[in-house]
Design a protein around this motif. Structure first.
Motif, short mmCIF file in Angstrom:
data_model
loop_
_atom_site.label_atom_id
_atom_site.label_comp_id
_atom_site.label_asym_id
_atom_site.label_seq_id
_atom_site.Cartn_x
_atom_site.Cartn_y
_atom_site.Cartn_z
N ALA A 174 0.83 -1.20 0.00
CA ALA A 174 0.00 0.00 0.00
C ALA A 174 0.86 1.25 0.00
O ALA A 174 0.42 2.32 -0.42
CB ALA A 174 -0.92 0.00 1.22
N VAL A 175 2.09 1.13 0.49
CA VAL A 175 3.04 2.24 0.53
C VAL A 175 4.43 1.71 0.19
O VAL A 175 4.84 0.66 0.71
CB VAL A 175 3.09 2.91 1.93
CG1 VAL A 175 4.25 3.90 2.03
CG2 VAL A 175 1.77 3.60 2.25
N ARG A 176 5.12 2.40 -0.66
CA ARG A 176 6.52 2.10 -0.95
C ARG A 176 7.30 3.41 -0.98
O ARG A 176 7.00 4.29 -1.79
CB ARG A 176 6.68 1.38 -2.29
CG ARG A 176 8.14 1.06 -2.67
CD ARG A 176 8.21 0.41 -4.03
NE ARG A 176 9.57 0.06 -4.40
CZ ARG A 176 10.41 0.89 -5.03
NH1 ARG A 176 10.02 2.11 -5.36
NH2 ARG A 176 11.64 0.49 -5.34
N VAL A 177 8.26 3.54 -0.10
CA VAL A 177 9.10 4.75 0.00
C VAL A 177 10.55 4.33 -0.11
O VAL A 177 10.99 3.41 0.57
CB VAL A 177 8.86 5.48 1.34
CG1 VAL A 177 9.79 6.69 1.46
CG2 VAL A 177 7.40 5.91 1.46
N ARG A 178 11.31 5.03 -0.95
CA ARG A 178 12.73 4.77 -1.11
C ARG A 178 13.51 6.08 -1.15
O ARG A 178 13.24 6.95 -1.98
CB ARG A 178 13.01 3.99 -2.41
CG ARG A 178 12.39 2.60 -2.45
CD ARG A 178 13.07 1.66 -1.45
NE ARG A 178 12.48 0.32 -1.49
CZ ARG A 178 11.48 -0.08 -0.74
NH1 ARG A 178 10.93 0.75 0.14
NH2 ARG A 178 11.02 -1.32 -0.83
N LEU A 223 14.92 7.94 3.82
CA LEU A 223 14.10 6.97 4.53
C LEU A 223 13.49 5.96 3.57
O LEU A 223 13.01 6.32 2.48
CB LEU A 223 13.00 7.71 5.29
CG LEU A 223 12.01 6.88 6.13
CD1 LEU A 223 11.64 7.64 7.39
CD2 LEU A 223 10.75 6.56 5.32
N ASP A 224 13.50 4.69 3.97
CA ASP A 224 12.84 3.61 3.24
C ASP A 224 11.69 3.06 4.10
O ASP A 224 11.83 2.93 5.32
CB ASP A 224 13.81 2.46 2.94
CG ASP A 224 14.90 2.86 1.95
OD1 ASP A 224 14.71 3.85 1.21
OD2 ASP A 224 15.94 2.18 1.92
N GLU A 230 5.51 6.00 -3.42
CA GLU A 230 4.43 5.38 -4.18
C GLU A 230 3.33 4.95 -3.22
O GLU A 230 3.57 4.17 -2.30
CB GLU A 230 4.94 4.17 -4.97
CG GLU A 230 6.01 4.51 -6.00
CD GLU A 230 6.49 3.28 -6.73
OE1 GLU A 230 5.65 2.42 -7.07
OE2 GLU A 230 7.70 3.17 -6.94
N VAL A 231 2.14 5.49 -3.45
CA VAL A 231 0.95 5.09 -2.69
C VAL A 231 -0.13 4.77 -3.72
O VAL A 231 -0.96 5.62 -4.05
CB VAL A 231 0.49 6.21 -1.73
CG1 VAL A 231 -0.68 5.73 -0.87
CG2 VAL A 231 1.64 6.67 -0.83
N PRO A 232 -0.12 3.54 -4.24
CA PRO A 232 -1.01 3.18 -5.35
C PRO A 232 -2.42 2.78 -4.91
O PRO A 232 -3.06 1.94 -5.56
CB PRO A 232 -0.27 2.01 -6.00
CG PRO A 232 0.38 1.33 -4.84
CD PRO A 232 0.78 2.43 -3.88
N PRO A 249 13.18 -4.85 7.12
CA PRO A 249 13.40 -5.69 5.96
C PRO A 249 14.07 -4.94 4.83
O PRO A 249 13.98 -3.72 4.72
CB PRO A 249 11.96 -6.10 5.57
CG PRO A 249 11.10 -5.02 6.12
CD PRO A 249 11.77 -4.57 7.39
N ALA A 250 14.74 -5.70 3.96
CA ALA A 250 15.37 -5.11 2.79
C ALA A 250 14.31 -4.60 1.84
O ALA A 250 13.21 -5.13 1.76
CB ALA A 250 16.24 -6.16 2.09
N PRO A 251 14.62 -3.53 1.08
CA PRO A 251 13.65 -2.97 0.14
C PRO A 251 13.21 -4.02 -0.88
O PRO A 251 13.97 -4.86 -1.32
CB PRO A 251 14.41 -1.82 -0.52
CG PRO A 251 15.47 -1.46 0.46
CD PRO A 251 15.85 -2.73 1.13
N GLU A 252 11.93 -3.93 -1.27
CA GLU A 252 11.39 -4.80 -2.29
C GLU A 252 10.68 -3.95 -3.33
O GLU A 252 10.33 -2.80 -3.08
CB GLU A 252 10.35 -5.77 -1.71
CG GLU A 252 10.88 -6.64 -0.58
CD GLU A 252 9.76 -7.49 -0.02
OE1 GLU A 252 8.89 -7.90 -0.79
OE2 GLU A 252 9.78 -7.73 1.20
N SER A 253 10.47 -4.49 -4.49
CA SER A 253 9.73 -3.79 -5.53
C SER A 253 8.26 -3.84 -5.20
O SER A 253 7.75 -4.83 -4.71
CB SER A 253 9.97 -4.44 -6.90
OG SER A 253 11.35 -4.36 -7.23
#
Length: 256
Positions: A7-11, A26-27, A65-67, A249-253
């Motif tokens: 629901a949220v992806r920040v990198r 921030l991730d 990204e908040v799709p 956790p490590a970043p994911e797509s």
């Protein structure tokens, strides 16, 4: 088992105010249906992050990204005093005020009997429930809560926490709760994130069964660990730990 989509992806999010970086590279991942609490010292960037996720702050660097459809409730209910309660709730929808949907949202938070009154006659708890109804009427996939119980007295706060827990169980939207209250975070969230100097410094997965109580096995251990990360008290030793801390956790797509 399939993993819920994001629901949220920040990198690499950075937000500066002049020369000061409030958020620094921030991730963050938040999955659909997940309840996450964000705690940290005053000024660490919690509310700034929430405003970015709410699409209220665009002066940023990095990827956000908040799709999904989102809604936000703040500590101050922000009700318009010249409109009746139901009309305040209906303002969250585009177009003409939808009285039927507003009444349904107020029914869900136990406030339909106050639908026709002016906001000035509401108690603090009632005003906050109206704010929640205004957020829920949009049927969000992501609910952003910025210290929504901070101005409530202790008893009203407990009732409001229980209401949010029930609403989350019913709607299963993702929730990000910004709070200063460690106990509140542990009572409500699947994960508790500790923000420090503009980054997510620590994460705690809460494995206590629901509904939770401050007397649950492991609650004191979890609280002590979080407080230690916040610079208050000491961390529990290995023999005292009943809830498992995990690394961020490590970043994911993001899921398509």
């Amino acid at each position: 088992m399939a993993t819920n989509p994001l629901a949220v992806r920040v990198r690499g999010l950075t937000r500066r105010f002049g020369e000061r970086s409030v958020i620094r590279k921030l991730d963050l991942d938040l999955r659909a249906g997940e309840f996450v609490a964000l705690v940290g010292r005053s000024g660490c960037g919690k509310s700034t992050l929430l405003r970015v996720l709410a699409d209220l702050d665009h002066e940023i660097e990095g990827e956000v990204e908040v799709p999904v459809r989102r809604a936000v409730a703040f500590q101050a209910p922000r009700l318009m005093p010249w409109k009746r309660v139901w009309h305040n709730v209906a303002l969250a929808l585009p177009g003409r005020p939808d009285r039927e949907r507003a009444f349904a949202a107020l029914e869900e938070v136990g406030l339909v009997h106050r639908a026709e009154v002016w906001p000035k006659v509401l108690s603090g708890g009632e005003a906050q429930r109206a704010s929640l109804a205004r957020a829920l009427i949009r049927e969000p996939d992501l609910l952003l809560l910025d210290e929504p119980f901070g101005a409530l007295d202790a008893l009203t706060r407990i009732k409001a926490q229980q209401l949010v827990a029930e609403l989350w169980q019913r709607h299963r939207c993702a929730v990000l709760l910004v709070t200063h209250d460690v106990e509140e975070a542990l009572l409500l969230a699947d994960r508790v994130l500790v923000m420090d100097e503009g980054v997510i410094a620590h994460e705690w997965v809460v494995e206590l069964p629901r509904p939770r109580s401050v007397e649950d096995a492991g609650f004191a251990t979890a609280r002590a660990r979080l407080l230690a990360w916040l610079g208050v008290g000491r961390a529990p030793g290995p023999a005292e730990q009943a809830v498992r801390p995990v690394p961020v956790p490590a970043p994911e797509s993001i899921a398509a």
